[in-house]
Design an enzyme around this catalytic site. Structure first.
Site: not given
Length: 221
Positions: A65, A67, A78, A187
Site C-alpha cells: 500500500d 507510503y 516504492f 522484501h
C-alpha cells in the site's frame, strides 16, 4: 461508472468498474478523502496505470500500500516525490541496483522514469489514511488490482514479475511461469533484507537479460 484511467487499461478493466464492489469501494474512498487526510492525492491514485499503458508493460513490481507520511506517495509503489528522503526499502532497492549493475544511486526517489519505460509500479491497495499503514486494505482495492494482474497474465507474455516479500509472492499463482519470468525474494525493507535474501540476487540484471532475450528493450534502472 466513468473512471478516469488510461484508455488501454480502461478497456481491460471496464468490467470491474461495473461491479457492485467497485461502487462500494469508490464511495468509501471518497468518504475517506473527505473526512481524513489520505494519500496519494486523489489525482494520482491511478498513476501506476496512467504512466504505464497496458500494452507497454514490461515489468511488474508489486507493493502492498502507499507510503502514509506527508509528501511521499504519488501513486507508484516504492516511489517518492522529488526531494523526499528515500524510505528504507527504496534505499535498499537502489543499493542492490548499484551493486548489480554498477550504476550510481540516483539523487531522486521518483520512479516515474521507470514507469515511463514500462515498469508497472502497482500497489495492491491504492490509497491509505495518513500515518496508518494498511488502513484501506479492506476497502476492496485488492479485488481491483488482482483483476489488473489477471488481465496482464491473460493477455500479455514475456513480462518480468518482481515479487518481493510474502504478500507479493502470494500473487504468483496468477502468473504463467512458462511464458513470463517471476523473480521472487524477501522484501527490501531492512527488517527482511538485512537477514539475507535481498542483496546479491541480481534481479535487475536478470530482468534485463530476460527482456533482451525476448527482443524487448531493457530497463534503464
Amino acid at each position: 461508472m466513468d473512471v478516469q484511467i488510461e484508455p488501454t487499461w480502461k478497456q481491460h478493466l471496464q468490467g470491474e468498474f461495473q461491479k457492485p464492489y467497485f461502487a462500494r469501494l469508490a464511495s468509501q474512498v471518497r468518504q475517506e478523502y473527505q473526512s481524513s487526510v489520505c494519500y496519494p492525492p486523489g489525482s494520482q491514485v491511478f498513476s501506476a496505470f496512467n504512466l504505464c499503458p497496458f500494452n507497454q508493460v514490461k515489468v511488474v513490481i508489486l507493493g502492498q500500500d502507499p507510503y502514509h507520511e506527508p509528501g511521499q506517495a504519488h501513486g507508484l509503489s516504492f516511489s517518492v516525490q522529488d526531494g523526499v528522503p528515500f524510505p528504507p526499502s527504496l534505499q535498499n532497492i537502489f543499493k542492490e541496483i548499484r551493486d548489480d549493475l554498477g550504476t550510481p544511486v540516483p539523487t531522486s526517489g521518483n520512479l516515474t522514469r521507470w514507469a515511463r519505460q514500462g515498469v508497472l509500479l502497482l500497489n495492491a491497495t491504492l490509497t491509505v489514511r495518513a500515518h496508518q499503514a494498511n488502513s484501506h486494505a479492506t476497502l476492496g482495492w485488492q479485488t481491483f488490482t488482482d483483476a489488473a494482474i489477471q488481465a496482464l497474465a491473460t493477455h500479455r507474455q514475456h513480462l518480468v514479475y518482481m515479487l518481493w516479500g510474502g504478500f507479493a509472492r502470494g500473487k504468483a499463482y496468477m502468473i504463467d511461469r512458462q511464458h513470463n519470468l517471476v523473480l521472487e525474494s524477501v522484501h527490501p525493507s531492512p527488517l527482511s533484507a538485512n537477514r539475507g535474501g535481498w542483496f546479491g540476487q541480481h534481479q535487475f540484471s536478470r530482468c534485463n537479460q530476460y527482456l533482451e532475450q525476448n527482443g524487448i528493450t531493457p530497463i534503464q534502472w
